[in-house]
Design a protein around this motif. Structure first.
Motif, PDB file in Angstrom:
ATOM      1  N   GLU A  86       0.837  -1.194   0.000  1.00  0.00           N
ATOM      2  CA  GLU A  86       0.000   0.000   0.000  1.00  0.00           C
ATOM      3  C   GLU A  86       0.879   1.254   0.000  1.00  0.00           C
ATOM      4  O   GLU A  86       1.807   1.381   0.795  1.00  0.00           O
ATOM      5  CB  GLU A  86      -0.894  -0.013   1.244  1.00  0.00           C
ATOM      6  N   ARG A  99       0.902   4.368   1.276  1.00  0.00           N
ATOM      7  CA  ARG A  99       0.170   5.088   2.316  1.00  0.00           C
ATOM      8  C   ARG A  99       0.300   6.606   2.212  1.00  0.00           C
ATOM      9  O   ARG A  99      -0.603   7.329   2.601  1.00  0.00           O
ATOM     10  CB  ARG A  99       0.607   4.613   3.697  1.00  0.00           C
ATOM     11  N   ASP A 115       5.867   4.788   3.850  1.00  0.00           N
ATOM     12  CA  ASP A 115       4.671   3.962   3.710  1.00  0.00           C
ATOM     13  C   ASP A 115       4.550   2.913   4.814  1.00  0.00           C
ATOM     14  O   ASP A 115       3.555   2.191   4.866  1.00  0.00           O
ATOM     15  CB  ASP A 115       4.682   3.259   2.345  1.00  0.00           C
TER      16      ASP A 115
END
Length: 182
Positions: free
Chosen positions: A137, A139, A149
């Motif tokens: 992901e 982030r 992240d």
């Protein structure tokens, strides 16, 4: 504090025990790393405060009780939650080093407001079916995966633990089996 109760029903064929507790610990011992110029790599120091609370439930039953055959069941389930409330010297401690292409990295952190020994890393969104690589992901939304992240992704403490035991006895022959889990 610790509080609980015991209840016995049906002429002690069903017994119930419940306990709950809360404990606040001060002067928590922490293995504090020292600078590389020190003769020893670390030392233990009274460095933190932590809260713990939990509950446990136990059930015991006599399911069948005849002169020839006896069957009883025991079940228990417990949970414990902890949270690091205060650190004095450092606000984050790093543990469990691993190494990959980019070097050594700590994947367990101890920080205020978190349970002890939280895992810290990338959030997996699945696997790319084309390459077989893990998809992480993004982030911070900058279009690339980097150290920004990473986040807390879990802790090593189980949500709960349980055990179930059944004991069967026929004359002088007995059989007992146990199932445990977390």
């Amino acid at each position: 504090w610790n509080a609980g109760f015991d209840l016995s029903l049906f002429r002690s064929r069903l017994n119930i025990t419940f306990d709950a507790y809360y404990k606040y610990t001060t002067n928590l011992l922490v293995n504090v790393p020292l600078p590389s110029t020190a003769k020893v790599p670390s030392l233990y120091r009274n460095e933190g405060e932590m809260s713990n609370w939990g509950m446990e439930l136990a059930l015991q039953s006599v399911n069948l009780d005849t002169p020839a055959f006896h069957w009883n069941t025991d079940f228990n389930i417990s949970l414990n939650r902890n949270k690091l409330k205060k650190l004095t010297l450092q606000k984050v401690y790093y543990f469990a080093e691993t190494s990959d292409e980019s070097g050594k990295e700590s994947v367990v952190r101890m920080a205020e407001g978190k349970p002890l020994s939280c895992f810290y890393g990338y959030v997996s969104k699945g696997v790319d079916p084309q390459t077989g690589n893990i998809i992480y992901e993004d982030r911070d939304g900058n279009g690339k995966i980097n150290a920004n992240d990473k986040t807390y992704i879990g802790d090593a403490n189980p949500d709960f633990q349980f055990g179930l035991t059944n004991t069967l006895r026929w004359h002088d022959l007995s059989l007992s089996f146990l199932i445990t889990g977390s």
